[in-house]
Design an enzyme around this catalytic site. Sequence first.
Site, PDB file in Angstrom:
ATOM      1  N   ARG A 147      55.255  67.934 -24.827  1.00 45.28           N
ATOM      2  CA  ARG A 147      54.498  66.694 -24.718  1.00 45.28           C
ATOM      3  C   ARG A 147      54.864  66.017 -23.404  1.00 45.28           C
ATOM      4  O   ARG A 147      56.041  65.914 -23.060  1.00 45.28           O
ATOM      5  CB  ARG A 147      54.822  65.751 -25.893  1.00 45.28           C
ATOM      6  N   ASP A 156      52.689  71.905 -18.219  1.00 48.12           N
ATOM      7  CA  ASP A 156      51.411  72.149 -18.883  1.00 48.12           C
ATOM      8  C   ASP A 156      50.878  70.881 -19.542  1.00 48.12           C
ATOM      9  O   ASP A 156      49.728  70.844 -19.958  1.00 48.12           O
ATOM     10  CB  ASP A 156      51.581  73.251 -19.937  1.00 48.12           C
ATOM     11  N   GLY A 167      48.735  75.709 -23.364  1.00 51.18           N
ATOM     12  CA  GLY A 167      49.723  76.330 -24.240  1.00 51.18           C
ATOM     13  C   GLY A 167      49.130  77.118 -25.389  1.00 51.18           C
ATOM     14  O   GLY A 167      49.635  78.178 -25.753  1.00 51.18           O
ATOM     15  N   HIS A 175      47.061  71.969 -19.865  1.00 52.62           N
ATOM     16  CA  HIS A 175      47.337  72.033 -21.307  1.00 52.62           C
ATOM     17  C   HIS A 175      46.787  73.328 -21.916  1.00 52.62           C
ATOM     18  O   HIS A 175      45.971  73.320 -22.842  1.00 52.62           O
ATOM     19  CB  HIS A 175      46.742  70.821 -22.025  1.00 52.62           C
ATOM     20  N   GLU A 214      46.337  62.589 -20.024  1.00 48.50           N
ATOM     21  CA  GLU A 214      45.578  63.816 -19.813  1.00 48.50           C
ATOM     22  C   GLU A 214      44.084  63.531 -19.849  1.00 48.50           C
ATOM     23  O   GLU A 214      43.600  62.909 -20.792  1.00 48.50           O
ATOM     24  CB  GLU A 214      45.954  64.853 -20.879  1.00 48.50           C
ATOM     25  N   VAL A 269      56.099  72.544 -21.879  1.00 49.16           N
ATOM     26  CA  VAL A 269      54.869  72.889 -22.585  1.00 49.16           C
ATOM     27  C   VAL A 269      54.817  72.147 -23.927  1.00 49.16           C
ATOM     28  O   VAL A 269      54.131  72.578 -24.848  1.00 49.16           O
ATOM     29  CB  VAL A 269      54.745  74.418 -22.818  1.00 49.16           C
TER      30      VAL A 269
END
Length: 621
Positions: free
Chosen positions: A307, A331, A357, A355, A336, A305
């Site tokens: 990079r 995540d 988090g 993503h 992205e 979670v």
Amino acid sequence: MATAAAASRAALSRPHAAAAAARASPAAGARVTLPRRRSVRSAVISSSASAAAVAASEPAAGRVTLGAGTDGALWPKPAVLVAEKLSEAGLAVLRGFADVECAYGMSPAELLAKVAQFDALIVRSGTKVTREVLEAGRGRLRVVGRAGVGIDNVDLQAATEAGCLVVNAPTANTVAAAEHGIALLASMARNVSQADAALKAGKWQRTKYVGVSLVGKTLAVMGFGKVGSEVARRAKGLGMHVIAHDPYAPADRARAIGAELVSFDEAIGRADFISLHMPLTPATSKVFNDESFAKMKNGVRIINVARGGVIDEDALVRALDSGKVAQAALDVFTEEPPAKDSKLVLHENVTVTPHLGASTVEAQEGVAIEIAEAVVGALRGELAATAVNAPMVPAEVMSELAPYVSLAEKLGKLAVQLVTGESGGIKGVKVVYTTARGPDDLDTRLLRAMVTKGIVEPVSSTFVNLVNADYTAKQRGLRITEERVSHESPAAEAPLESIQVRLSHVQSKFAGAISDGGDIVLEGRVKYGVPHLTVVGPYEVDVSLEGNLILCRQIDQPGMIGKVGNILGQTNVNISFMSVGRTFRGKQAIMAIGVDEEPDKETLEHIGHIPAIEEFVFLEL
């Protein structure tokens, strides 16, 4: 007189703003401002200057709203553009101080056309604050707020050149990110997402989705910062045994949580589960690769979670296919959103989220309040602990200290690379300045900040400057002290004779850097405008701090320079500088070699195999 003094400290983006401010009430306490120079390095947001005084705008930029100060004087109200969704709690903080316009979903062209009307811009990760955007601000845009931690979408160099302060919101997401890491850990262990998809597809597959228990398993937390330590705390509550790797984490904080700090290889070798919480830096890019996976237990499970770039995604797919990695829960991704045909995303043993988090109601509100308060504080001219650029130093001071600023940062950067991962974190840092000047004639705040920057930035995603250096050092448990040593040369024109950095109570991966007192010691000076390394531990050397550096401790004997130079030459590594320092003839010596390129692993091993060389280390500058 008081008003004039305050005016002289205020910093405006354009000379015409002074005229606008001058139209305000001249009564005592009124906010009167003077223009500042256009020099990039003199860009200042003064802690004593009223933000309102700095907010005067061009007539062409739109209507100027006047607010009233506590003394009843009128002052131009700053304008804030919010380019991405921000919670009402954050907007309320902004509206209490400034005119706020929310314009979500703007195209790059629309942002360029609009930004010159505002003193501050707030974005999340979806809006790119490019050089073009900052230039389009035409000097009025003074603050960019990034609602979140990462600032990859903001051109920091261009912001600094434009005199625009960049602030972020680094703390509000901590708990949310940690909770999401734990959610992925439990979901992966029990095959929740796969079983859910199967059942919704009409399949009842109880035997296929038998999971594994968490209790009694070993979790390796890779990166023991704010989020990593919160994950560790929660994992302990689940009955897991927690080990952690972070070369610069305080050992006492790990002990307080009940985690054991270990080396990188030991952490990945012992773990049943590995949770990643390290920043993406050149040192951590793709640190989880084929070589790393080979050192892990068969059937290890990985959660990320942090990079995406810390994992070599192709290598992870290979490890999943071979069974070395049983499952992964991700995540974040290198790109992205990831490609629709991504083998990693589509892998049956991978659980993925887009993503999320920081995506809780509470975290979003916390981020909004944190960034709003940071932007308001910056507009008021207050020193922002979350500022990530623009040292606030006058141009003449910057000009004189420029080579020493570089020297201070490079000494810090070299020193941190000499510390082993088993040291339990750097605690004591002492900076010694040898100077002919008195305390009133030499402001060392910037130099101290740059030593901190050199120590912290190579191992962190934190950006350090004069504004946040002391705060960053305190947050990381760094105790930085300074000492001045008088240099008996009153006529000396240079502000400093030398700078020395000492790290105490740490272990070094290069014993030759340890002084007689047991500290890692590096010292340097500026020669002909270029930073030079002049002392390593007890040895005197003289090497230009450009490119990269190889340090070798050896038996003092003829032919050593030729042997090392020959090995480097055979692999096309160019030597820019070389210096040898020794204690006594025929005893021990240190060879410092400046190289333009980074030697490959085999070349360095060849150097290490020279019989007379007792140890060596490669250091990046």
